[in-house]
Scaffold this motif. Structure first.
Motif, PDB file in Angstrom:
ATOM      1  N   VAL A  45      -5.471 -17.816 -32.397  1.00 39.63           N
ATOM      2  CA  VAL A  45      -6.120 -18.771 -33.309  1.00 39.63           C
ATOM      3  C   VAL A  45      -5.265 -18.854 -34.558  1.00 39.63           C
ATOM      4  O   VAL A  45      -4.897 -17.831 -35.139  1.00 39.63           O
ATOM      5  CB  VAL A  45      -7.551 -18.303 -33.681  1.00 39.63           C
ATOM      6  N   GLU A  47      -5.243 -21.071 -38.174  1.00 41.70           N
ATOM      7  CA  GLU A  47      -5.742 -22.143 -39.030  1.00 41.70           C
ATOM      8  C   GLU A  47      -4.559 -22.966 -39.481  1.00 41.70           C
ATOM      9  O   GLU A  47      -3.503 -22.408 -39.825  1.00 41.70           O
ATOM     10  CB  GLU A  47      -6.430 -21.561 -40.258  1.00 41.70           C
ATOM     11  N   ILE A 153      -6.228 -23.392 -31.178  1.00 35.20           N
ATOM     12  CA  ILE A 153      -6.692 -22.258 -30.355  1.00 35.20           C
ATOM     13  C   ILE A 153      -6.039 -22.375 -28.976  1.00 35.20           C
ATOM     14  O   ILE A 153      -6.236 -23.359 -28.259  1.00 35.20           O
ATOM     15  CB  ILE A 153      -8.252 -22.178 -30.318  1.00 35.20           C
ATOM     16  N   ALA A 178     -13.069 -14.386 -30.483  1.00 32.97           N
ATOM     17  CA  ALA A 178     -12.287 -15.163 -31.449  1.00 32.97           C
ATOM     18  C   ALA A 178     -13.221 -15.766 -32.500  1.00 32.97           C
ATOM     19  O   ALA A 178     -12.943 -15.708 -33.702  1.00 32.97           O
ATOM     20  CB  ALA A 178     -11.514 -16.268 -30.726  1.00 32.97           C
ATOM     21  N   TYR A 182     -13.461 -14.796 -36.404  1.00 36.77           N
ATOM     22  CA  TYR A 182     -13.264 -15.874 -37.392  1.00 36.77           C
ATOM     23  C   TYR A 182     -14.349 -15.751 -38.476  1.00 36.77           C
ATOM     24  O   TYR A 182     -14.060 -15.784 -39.672  1.00 36.77           O
ATOM     25  CB  TYR A 182     -13.351 -17.228 -36.682  1.00 36.77           C
TER      26      TYR A 182
END
Ligand SMILES: Nc1ncnc2c1ncn2[C@@H]1O[C@H](COP(=O)(O)OP(=O)(O)OP(=O)(O)O)[C@@H](O)[C@H]1O
Ligand SMILES: C[C@@](O)(CCO)CC(=O)[O-]
Length: 437
Positions: A45, A47, A153, A178, A182
């Motif tokens: 993952v 961002e 992702i 995940a 997060y």
């Protein structure tokens, strides 16, 4: 606690699994014995600073890439709770996935996936994967008061999909982990380590964050409970064994809970290290169809199938005991080789017996039977693992290296017959996380 940094970037990783004993019988309330594989699924993952606010889901194992906007998911999925079995929004939060009416939820998500893909029908594996992503995204995020940023992702698995080695459970466990990681990372970044983290209208909840580099036992339990929803999307009526094994890792003895009760899960930490040879029959199948086949046989021949399931229960219990005894021997000094060989021979007998019972249930396949016959001619013992109807078989490999030549000959024989073999050790770590920055 190591602080995480903005923008978030991390990898979660979950193992596949091998069911040593108890596939199918576990769905009907019997004991199962399973272990994690050191073949894994990884989810990355990251961002991003995407100006168009996209969440990009990359599924290379299925040749599928899909983009959602954060706004679209917020408006369609995060503005309301998922359909619930009882109670209302104020009874629901991250800690009670069992309140969700999964069949209604899955139906709505399937419709959305097909509509958003502008298709009447998607291949079933792709459809299931997208529905699982949306179900876990919505279920896990909807009640928590955090702001979701656009992210990439990517899911990459070294497991063969649809083969009995728990690719779906490993995928669902990674997704749940995940999203939970997060949330806890966001909460930690915003320094909200005490107090209510629920959105208005949802049941209050607090989240205790101790260490962002591992998942605690409590967090693993929550991950496994959410992953079960993913498994329901793939299989309809899963026992919970696969998601528990892929979350906790190691060797587990498992029994499904009775109506309204949790499962009984025992971690067998003292078992011997087991090596197996996985053999791919090359035949792909669908777990849900195999489950339905057993249920039909149970309906048609209740006495025969019930006794078979009871016998399979006995096999799983006996094998767990032998594994523990073998584990104790491992640590002793002295002449234990004879005892070790005799216990191993018993484990092999149980493998043969269970394969016969799986044939009674109708879940073997001519290719799997051929593997078992070839292996038997070489003096070893094989059974199918997982839902059957194709997929993998496994062979317990002997504990001592003196039989290495025989093992090699068997492997060559199987490969000459066109089967792909992978030698691996059981009992690797369950769900893990590594923060990338
Ligand atoms: N890496 C992945 N990427 C995307 N989807 C995946 C991935 N791994 C598994 N899946 C989903 O899980 C489905 C496979 O589930 P299925 O239960 O049929 O096989 P399995 O889990 O390998 O076998 P078993 O349940 O017998 O152990 C795929 O069709 C897909 O929808
Ligand atoms: C066939 C089955 O027993 C194992 C699939 O890996 C189904 C289940 O336990 O959910």
């Amino acid at each position: 606690m190591l602080p995480v940094k903005y923008p978030l970037a991390f990898i979660v990783s979950a193992p596949g699994k091998v069911i040593l004993h108890g596939e199918h019988s576990v769905v009907h309330g019997k004991t199962a014995l399973a272990a994690s594989l050191n073949i894994r699924t990884n989810i990355t993952v990251k961002e991003g600073d995407s100006v168009d606010g996209k969440i990009i889901l990359d599924l290379p194992n299925l040749d599928t890439k899909h983009a959602y906007t954060v706004l679209e998911l917020n408006e369609i999925f995060l503005s309301n709770p998922p359909p619930l079995l009882k109670g209302s929004q104020c009874d629901f939060n991250l800690y009670n996935p069992e309140l969700i009416n999964t069949s209604k939820f899955i139906e709505t998500l399937r419709e959305y996936v097909l509509k958003s893909e502008k298709l009447q029908q998607l291949p079933f594996p792709q459809e299931c994967a997208l529905v699982a992503f949306l179900a876990l995204y919505t279920g896990i995020f909807c009640s928590v008061n955090i702001q979701i940023q656009p992210f990439f992702i990517g899911v990459v698995s070294d497991l063969t999909l649809g083969s009995g080695c728990g690719s779906s459970a490993s995928f669902s466990v990674c997704l749940a982990a995940a999203f939970i990681h997060y949330i806890r990372s966001k909460i930690s970044l915003n320094s909200i380590t005490h107090g209510n983290i629920s959105k208005n209208g949802y049941k209050d909840m607090e989240m205790e964050i101790i260490d962002l580099t591992v998942f605690s036992a409590k967090e693993k339990e929550l991950i496994s409970r959410w992953a079960l929803i993913g498994e329901k999307i793939m299989h309809g009526n899963p026992s919970g064994l696969d998601n528990a094994t892929c979350t906790f890792g190691s060797v587990v003895k498992f029994r499904k809970g009775k109506e309204g009760q949790g499962a009984v899960l025992e971690h067998l930490s003292g078992t011997a290290k087991l090596k197996i040879l996985l053999v791919d029959s090359g035949v792909r199948r669908d777990t849900a169809r195999m489950l339905a086949k057993v249920s039909e046989r149970l309906k048609c021949y209740p006495q025969v199938v019930q006794s078979t399931l009871d016998a399979m229960d006995g096999i799983a219990i006996a094998a767990a005991e032998i594994l523990m005894l073998l584990g104790e021997l491992d640590t002793e000094i002295g002449d234990t080789l004879k005892q070790q060989n005799s216990l191993h021979a018993k484990l092999e007998e149980l493998v043969d017996m269970n394969q016969a019972f799986l044939n009674v249930l109708g879940v073997s396949h001519p290719s799997l039977d051929r593997i078992c016959r070839t292996v038997s001619k070489c003096g070893f013992h094989a059974k199918l693992t997982g839902a059957g109807g194709g997929g993998y078989a496994f062979i317990l490999l002997p504990p001592c290296s003196s039989q290495q030549t025989k093992v090699q000959q068997m492997k060559e024989q199987l490969e000459r017959n066109g089967f792909v073999c992978t030698e691996t050790e059981l009992g690797s770590a369950g769900i893990t996380v590594s923060n990338l920055i």
